[in-house]
Design a protein around this motif. Structure first.
Motif, PDB file in Angstrom:
ATOM      1  N   ALA A 100      -0.392   4.787  -8.397  1.00  0.00           N
ATOM      2  CA  ALA A 100      -0.016   6.302  -9.865  1.00  0.00           C
ATOM      3  C   ALA A 100      -1.803   6.891  -8.987  1.00  0.00           C
ATOM      4  O   ALA A 100      -1.956   7.825  -8.534  1.00  0.00           O
ATOM      5  N   HIS A 101      -2.178   5.829  -9.805  1.00  0.00           N
ATOM      6  CA  HIS A 101      -3.911   6.392  -9.222  1.00  0.00           C
ATOM      7  C   HIS A 101      -4.061   6.476  -7.842  1.00  0.00           C
ATOM      8  O   HIS A 101      -4.868   7.616  -7.901  1.00  0.00           O
ATOM      9  N   SER A 102      -3.661   5.959  -7.330  1.00  0.00           N
ATOM     10  CA  SER A 102      -3.708   5.621  -5.524  1.00  0.00           C
ATOM     11  C   SER A 102      -3.219   7.379  -5.338  1.00  0.00           C
ATOM     12  O   SER A 102      -3.943   7.861  -4.500  1.00  0.00           O
ATOM     13  N   ILE A 103      -1.514   7.775  -6.052  1.00  0.00           N
ATOM     14  CA  ILE A 103      -1.726   8.527  -5.066  1.00  0.00           C
ATOM     15  C   ILE A 103      -2.115  10.340  -5.936  1.00  0.00           C
ATOM     16  O   ILE A 103      -2.568  11.085  -4.898  1.00  0.00           O
ATOM     17  N   GLN A 121      -8.445  -2.031  -4.534  1.00  0.00           N
ATOM     18  CA  GLN A 121      -8.749  -3.399  -4.486  1.00  0.00           C
ATOM     19  C   GLN A 121      -7.235  -4.065  -5.042  1.00  0.00           C
ATOM     20  O   GLN A 121      -6.554  -5.129  -4.378  1.00  0.00           O
ATOM     21  N   GLY A 122      -6.118  -3.274  -5.744  1.00  0.00           N
ATOM     22  CA  GLY A 122      -5.152  -3.691  -6.309  1.00  0.00           C
ATOM     23  C   GLY A 122      -3.722  -3.544  -5.424  1.00  0.00           C
ATOM     24  O   GLY A 122      -2.593  -3.651  -5.704  1.00  0.00           O
ATOM     25  N   CYS A 123      -4.334  -2.393  -4.615  1.00  0.00           N
ATOM     26  CA  CYS A 123      -3.031  -1.991  -3.499  1.00  0.00           C
ATOM     27  C   CYS A 123      -2.933  -0.953  -2.646  1.00  0.00           C
ATOM     28  O   CYS A 123      -4.307  -0.401  -2.421  1.00  0.00           O
ATOM     29  N   PHE A 124      -2.627  -0.946  -1.363  1.00  0.00           N
ATOM     30  CA  PHE A 124      -2.411   0.092  -0.661  1.00  0.00           C
ATOM     31  C   PHE A 124      -0.963   1.161  -0.348  1.00  0.00           C
ATOM     32  O   PHE A 124      -0.096   0.953  -0.544  1.00  0.00           O
ATOM     33  N   VAL A 125      -1.574   2.434   0.128  1.00  0.00           N
ATOM     34  CA  VAL A 125      -0.775   3.397   0.039  1.00  0.00           C
ATOM     35  C   VAL A 125      -1.338   4.532   1.767  1.00  0.00           C
ATOM     36  O   VAL A 125      -1.668   4.571   1.817  1.00  0.00           O
ATOM     37  N   LYS A 126      -0.180   4.488   1.933  1.00  0.00           N
ATOM     38  CA  LYS A 126       0.585   5.501   2.835  1.00  0.00           C
ATOM     39  C   LYS A 126       1.247   5.930   3.502  1.00  0.00           C
ATOM     40  O   LYS A 126       2.415   5.342   3.124  1.00  0.00           O
ATOM     41  N   TYR A 127       1.322   7.019   4.397  1.00  0.00           N
ATOM     42  CA  TYR A 127       2.211   7.995   4.633  1.00  0.00           C
ATOM     43  C   TYR A 127       2.092   8.799   5.680  1.00  0.00           C
ATOM     44  O   TYR A 127       0.676   8.581   6.203  1.00  0.00           O
ATOM     45  N   ASP A 128       2.397   9.136   6.601  1.00  0.00           N
ATOM     46  CA  ASP A 128       1.996   9.977   7.993  1.00  0.00           C
ATOM     47  C   ASP A 128       3.671  10.793   8.024  1.00  0.00           C
ATOM     48  O   ASP A 128       5.139  10.539   8.081  1.00  0.00           O
TER      49      ASP A 128
END
Length: 288
Positions: A100-103, A121-128
Motif C-alpha cells: 500500500a505504501h509503494s502504490i 526494503q520489504g516489497c517490490f512493485v512494477k507495472y508497464d
C-alpha cells in the motif's frame, strides 16, 4: 463517470492507508525506483485500467505475498500489466502495508508514466504497458558495494554464505556464517530454473564487483542477492532492525492497521456500487 469515481476511491484508500504505516519502519525504506519515458493521457482508458491494477495489487497483498495481474482494454494500447512481491519473511500485515505504501509513492515517483518500478526494503512493485510477466530479466537495476575490508577470514565467511545462497532452493533464501549474513530472492513469476539462473548471476556479480567489501547489494530485474557483516535492512534477521523495546506494541499496531485496511477495501467495493447507483439515477433521470 465510473472511471473517475474508481480513481477517486483509490486515491482516498491510498491516502488514508499511508497514515497507518509507521514512518520508522525499515520495511518501507526506499532502495530504488524507475519510470518509463512514455506518458499516458490523463483521463484516458489506460489511466482507468492502471487505477484498477493498482487497486488489485493493494487488495491482493492483504492475503498473498506475491501476485500478478493483467488488465485488458478495448485496444492493445490500454492493456496494463503489473505485479508485486513481498520479502519472504514478512508477515501478511507488513506485506499489505508495504505494498500500500509503494502504490501511494509510485504515483508521485512516476506521474502519468505508462511504466513504473519501485523497490522498498520489504516489497517490490512494477507495472508497464508492455508485458514482462514470466520473462526472466537479469539487467542490473542497482549495484552497491560497502567499504573495503580486506580481511581474509571475513571474505571466506562471505564466500561461504554466497555459496549457500547459490545452492539453496526456493525463491527466498537466507544464510549466515559467523557475523556475515546473506539473502537472495526471486520474483514469483520466474520458474525454478529461471530463479536459480538469476540468483547465480546476482551472486556472481557480487563476488566479482564487491571483491573485498564489507557488504554488497545487487538487484537485477527479477531477483536480488545481498550480504553484509550484520543485518541487511531487516531481510535476514528482522529482530535486529527494530528496537528491542516496544516490539510488541509495534506488532499490535501493524495488526490493527492491517484490519483497518481490510475494512477499507471492503468499504471501497460498497462505495463504488452505491455511488454508481446514485449517479446512474441522477444522470439517467436528467436524460429522460
Amino acid at each position: 463517470m465510473s472511471h473517475h469515481l474508481a480513481a477517486l476511491v483509490l486515491i482516498f484508500l491510498l491516502f488514508f492507508s499511508s497514515f497507518l504505516i509507521p514512518s520508522h519502519s525499515s520495511t518501507n525504506s526506499f532502495i530504488f525506483g524507475g519510470c518509463s519515458e512514455q506518458k499516458y493521457t490523463p483521463g484516458s482508458s489506460f489511466e482507468s485500467n492502471l487505477n484498477s491494477l493498482l487497486t488489485s495489487l493493494v487488495n491482493s497483498a492483504t492475503y498473498s505475498s506475491y501476485n500478478k495481474f493483467t488488465i485488458l482494454g478495448s485496444t492493445s494500447q490500454d492493456v496494463v500489466y503489473g505485479l508485486y512481491q513481498c520479502r519472504g519473511d514478512l508477515s501478511m500485515p507488513d506485506c499489505a502495508m508495504c505494498v500500500a505504501h509503494s502504490i501511494s509513492q509510485i504515483g508521485t515517483l512516476c506521474p502519468d508514466s505508462t511504466g513504473g518500478t519501485l523497490q522498498l526494503q520489504g516489497c517490490f512493485v512494477k507495472y508497464d504497458n508492455t508485458t514482462f510477466l514470466g520473462v526472466e530479466d537479469k539487467s542490473v537495476l542497482l549495484k552497491k558495494c560497502g567499504p573495503s575490508y580486506n580481511q581474509e577470514d571475513l571474505m571466506s565467511l562471505r564466500d561461504a554464505v554466497l555459496a549457500g545462497l547459490a545452492s539453496g532452493g526456493g525463491p527466498y533464501r537466507v544464510g549466515g556464517s559467523g557475523k556475515v549474513q546473506g539473502v537472495a530472492q526471486c520474483v514469483g513469476d520466474l520458474s525454478g530454473a529461471e530463479c536459480q539462473d538469476c540468483v547465480a548471476e546476482a551472486i556472481g556479480r557480487l563476488k566479482s564487483e564487491c571483491v573485498a567489501a564489507v557488504s554488497g547489494d545487487v538487484f537485477l530485474g527479477k531477483c536480488y542477492a545481498r550480504y553484509s557483516a550484520g543485518s541487511i535492512g531487516g531481510s535476514v534477521d528482522s529482530k535486529s532492525t527494530g528496537s528491542t523495546s516496544g516490539g510488541g506494541s509495534s506488532r499490535n499496531y501493524g495488526e490493527k492497521a492491517f484490519a483497518i485496511i481490510i475494512g477499507l477495501l471492503a468499504g471501497v467495493a460498497l462505495l463504488i456500487v452505491f455511488f454508481s447507483f446514485v449517479l446512474t439515477k441522477v444522470f439517467g433521470g436528467k436524460g429522460k
